[in-house]
Design a protein around this motif. Structure first.
Motif, mmCIF file in Angstrom:
data_model
loop_
_atom_site.group_PDB
_atom_site.id
_atom_site.type_symbol
_atom_site.label_atom_id
_atom_site.label_comp_id
_atom_site.label_asym_id
_atom_site.label_seq_id
_atom_site.Cartn_x
_atom_site.Cartn_y
_atom_site.Cartn_z
ATOM 1 N N ASN A 117 38.835 34.820 42.438
ATOM 2 C CA ASN A 117 37.726 34.108 43.071
ATOM 3 C C ASN A 117 36.428 34.805 42.698
ATOM 4 O OD1 ASN A 117 35.745 33.489 45.456
ATOM 5 N ND2 ASN A 117 37.375 31.960 45.663
ATOM 6 N N LEU A 118 35.374 34.014 42.553
ATOM 7 C CA LEU A 118 34.080 34.560 42.139
ATOM 8 C C LEU A 118 33.498 35.502 43.184
ATOM 9 C CD1 LEU A 118 32.413 31.399 40.551
ATOM 10 C CD2 LEU A 118 33.569 33.288 39.383
ATOM 11 N N LYS A 119 34.037 35.481 44.408
ATOM 12 C CA LYS A 119 33.579 36.417 45.424
ATOM 13 C C LYS A 119 34.021 37.842 45.106
ATOM 14 C CE LYS A 119 32.819 33.973 49.804
ATOM 15 N NZ LYS A 119 33.315 33.823 51.199
ATOM 16 N N THR A 120 35.191 37.941 44.502
ATOM 17 C CA THR A 120 35.745 39.260 44.208
ATOM 18 C C THR A 120 35.507 39.703 42.772
ATOM 19 O OG1 THR A 120 37.893 38.230 43.725
ATOM 20 C CG2 THR A 120 37.529 39.022 45.966
ATOM 21 N N MET A 121 35.266 38.751 41.869
ATOM 22 C CA MET A 121 34.954 39.085 40.473
ATOM 23 C C MET A 121 33.835 38.161 40.020
ATOM 24 S SD MET A 121 37.475 39.265 37.149
ATOM 25 C CE MET A 121 36.973 40.181 35.684
ATOM 26 N N GLU A 122 32.652 38.708 39.835
ATOM 27 C CA GLU A 122 31.499 37.897 39.480
ATOM 28 C C GLU A 122 31.688 37.244 38.115
ATOM 29 O OE1 GLU A 122 27.988 40.227 39.696
ATOM 30 O OE2 GLU A 122 27.998 40.334 41.889
ATOM 31 N N LEU A 123 31.031 36.088 37.948
ATOM 32 C CA LEU A 123 31.180 35.335 36.706
ATOM 33 C C LEU A 123 30.755 36.156 35.493
ATOM 34 C CD1 LEU A 123 31.847 32.614 35.341
ATOM 35 C CD2 LEU A 123 29.455 31.974 35.664
ATOM 36 N N ALA A 124 29.657 36.902 35.610
ATOM 37 C CA ALA A 124 29.186 37.706 34.478
ATOM 38 C C ALA A 124 30.253 38.703 34.034
ATOM 39 C CB ALA A 124 27.904 38.443 34.858
ATOM 40 N N GLU A 125 30.857 39.348 34.998
ATOM 41 C CA GLU A 125 31.914 40.323 34.689
ATOM 42 C C GLU A 125 33.124 39.634 34.055
ATOM 43 O OE1 GLU A 125 34.733 43.569 37.092
ATOM 44 O OE2 GLU A 125 33.221 42.373 38.160
ATOM 45 N N LEU A 126 33.488 38.471 34.576
ATOM 46 C CA LEU A 126 34.626 37.726 34.056
ATOM 47 C C LEU A 126 34.397 37.294 32.608
ATOM 48 C CD1 LEU A 126 37.338 36.249 34.396
ATOM 49 C CD2 LEU A 126 36.071 34.360 35.473
ATOM 50 N N LEU A 127 33.228 36.727 32.341
ATOM 51 C CA LEU A 127 32.921 36.256 30.983
ATOM 52 C C LEU A 127 32.891 37.420 29.993
ATOM 53 C CD1 LEU A 127 30.087 33.628 31.681
ATOM 54 C CD2 LEU A 127 32.498 33.181 31.207
ATOM 55 N N GLN A 128 32.304 38.534 30.406
ATOM 56 C CA GLN A 128 32.225 39.690 29.513
ATOM 57 C C GLN A 128 33.611 40.244 29.208
ATOM 58 O OE1 GLN A 128 29.478 41.998 31.881
ATOM 59 N NE2 GLN A 128 27.740 41.483 30.570
ATOM 60 N N TRP A 129 34.495 40.235 30.200
ATOM 61 C CA TRP A 129 35.858 40.720 29.973
ATOM 62 C C TRP A 129 36.593 39.830 28.973
ATOM 63 C CZ3 TRP A 129 40.772 38.721 30.808
ATOM 64 C CH2 TRP A 129 41.825 39.625 30.658
ATOM 65 N N LEU A 130 36.449 38.512 29.128
ATOM 66 C CA LEU A 130 37.098 37.587 28.205
ATOM 67 C C LEU A 130 36.537 37.740 26.794
ATOM 68 C CD1 LEU A 130 37.155 34.377 30.467
ATOM 69 C CD2 LEU A 130 39.108 35.790 29.822
ATOM 70 N N SER A 131 35.240 38.023 26.708
ATOM 71 C CA SER A 131 34.618 38.196 25.395
ATOM 72 C C SER A 131 35.091 39.476 24.725
ATOM 73 C CB SER A 131 33.097 38.218 25.544
ATOM 74 O OG SER A 131 32.472 38.493 24.309
ATOM 75 N N MET A 132 35.045 40.590 25.457
ATOM 76 C CA MET A 132 35.443 41.882 24.880
ATOM 77 C C MET A 132 36.924 41.913 24.532
ATOM 78 S SD MET A 132 33.204 44.711 26.969
ATOM 79 C CE MET A 132 33.764 44.178 28.592
ATOM 80 N N SER A 133 37.725 41.148 25.285
ATOM 81 C CA SER A 133 39.167 41.082 25.006
ATOM 82 C C SER A 133 39.489 40.081 23.909
ATOM 83 C CB SER A 133 39.929 40.704 26.290
ATOM 84 O OG SER A 133 39.688 41.630 27.321
ATOM 85 N N LYS A 134 38.424 39.402 23.391
ATOM 86 C CA LYS A 134 38.574 38.388 22.334
ATOM 87 C C LYS A 134 39.640 37.346 22.693
ATOM 88 C CE LYS A 134 36.912 41.290 18.567
ATOM 89 N NZ LYS A 134 35.613 40.595 18.536
#
Length: 381
Positions: free
Chosen positions: A6-23
């Motif tokens: 949920n975006l309350k526990t994991m912010e969208l910016a953090e989520l998108l960056q993780w998906l990007s860095m993990s390719k």
């Protein structure tokens, strides 16, 4: 591997960056209970997006930004039902929009859809690893996640500033001066043309199939330029109209004072200003019967003035100058919209029905175009 949260526990910016860095390659689904967004990833880059919000569908997006008309969209959708082509391909094939503008708007639509999620206070998400729709159902893009995150955070700050001036979609924009053309952006003419001192922000969004941020951003620029004010509609029996948060209070300003000013302006043949004052009076005191009666008398005098100038409902407006010349002139959004609707065969009554403005406002608009020598009127044969 499927990731949920949920975006309350994991912010969208953090989520998108993780998906990007993990390719990552796959589909990120975000749902806030009323709207579902899908962001498609390929090797850590955003390659496309989709939304259940009708205002974010390609056709509605192009209409709200002024690139195609509702008629062009309707015809393209009808063609799509028979040939199953992508809507964008149909619109470029028939010449409604250029390939360059289409690609730019597709990119903007994808970005805007993601930026919108930054404003969500919460929402469930899940990432479907390695799962993507068939390629022929996607418009291929390649967007850098770092840029999206940076702009998304800036968008969140901008939305907070908008909310200080336009607290909610129930506010009614009221025109108090000519629009500031120096701050117009794509889609602004369509938004501003729908201001009639009665429609709420929500009404304008619905009419244009546009999202609230797009409409409010355009309105805010005009408000900060002192060209519009915002009031909230009030219920029967309310003691006074509630100004929008951040609005400059008009101490001593009443509906009756505005109507009296309109009378004086009408006597001086300042018809635009007279109608603006009447509209403002109605918006300021919608339940005041004395104001309503006085405003109606001014409306009647305006109609008489138009008819004496040759603007009868059965008269046909025609361009007095070539469209190429008119396109280079400094025109208001309403004037530009009206000129594009003149076809040399439709009478004033028909054009009033086609346009977004009330009848009296449309007559005033055509009166001004005629007075400035841009159009002339002929009688039906």
């Amino acid at each position: 591997m499927s990731i949920t949260g949920n975006l309350k526990t994991m912010e969208l910016a953090e989520l998108l960056q993780w998906l990007s860095m993990s390719k990552k390659t796959g589909t990120l689904v975000v749902d806030n209970g009323s709207v579902q967004k899908q962001i498609f990833f390929g090797e850590g880059r955003v390659i496309s997006s989709a939304s259940s919000d009708p205002s974010e569908h390609l056709g509605a997006f192009l209409v709200s930004h002024g690139f195609v008309t509702e008629n062009e969209l309707a015809q393209a959708i009808k063609m799509q039902e028979s040939n199953k082509m992508l809507l964008g391909k149909i619109l470029t094939t028939v010449g409604a929009i250029s390939d360059e503008d289409l690609h730019r708007m597709l990119r903007l639509k994808a970005e805007e859809g993601i930026y919108d999620v930054f404003t969500w206070p919460e929402g469930d998400f899940r990432f479907l690893d390695k799962k993507l729709p068939e390629t022929h159902h996607m418009v291929p893009l390649s967007l850098d996640v770092a840029g999206i995150v940076l702009e998304g955070m800036q968008r969140l700050d901008e939305w907070k500033r908008i909310r200080e001036e336009i607290p909610d979609a129930r506010c009614v924009p009221v025109v108090v001066a000519e629009f500031d053309e120096s701050v117009l952006t794509e889609g602004a003419p369509q938004v501003l043309a729908l201001i009639d001192d009665d429609r709420t922000v929500e009404d304008i969004c619905r009419k244009l199939f546009a999202n609230e941020f797009h409409v409010c951003r355009i309105l805010l620029r005009q408000k900060l330029s002192g060209r519009i004010k915002l009031v909230r509609p009030r219920s029967k029996g309310a003691a006074a109209p509630a100004p929008a948060s951040g609005a400059t209070p008009n101490v001593g300003l009443t509906g009756e004072a505005l109507v009296e000013a309109a009378r004086q302006l009408l006597t001086r043949q300042e018809l635009d200003a007279a109608l603006r004052h009447v509209r403002a009076a109605r918006a300021l005191e919608p339940d005041n019967q004395k104001v309503a009666a006085a405003a109606q008398k001014i409306d009647d005098r305006l109609r008489q003035e138009f008819e004496s100038s040759g603007l009868r409902l059965d008269s046909i407006p025609v361009l007095a100058r070539p469209m190429e010349e008119l396109a280079k002139m400094s025109l208001t959004p309403q004037e530009g919209f009206a000129l594009t609707r003149i076809d040399g065969s439709s009478d004033l009554a028909a054009l009033i029905k086609l346009g977004p403005l009330p009848a009296l406002d449309t007559q005033l608009l055509f009166w001004r175009l005629s007075k400035n020598g841009l159009i002339k009127f002929t009688s039906k044969r």
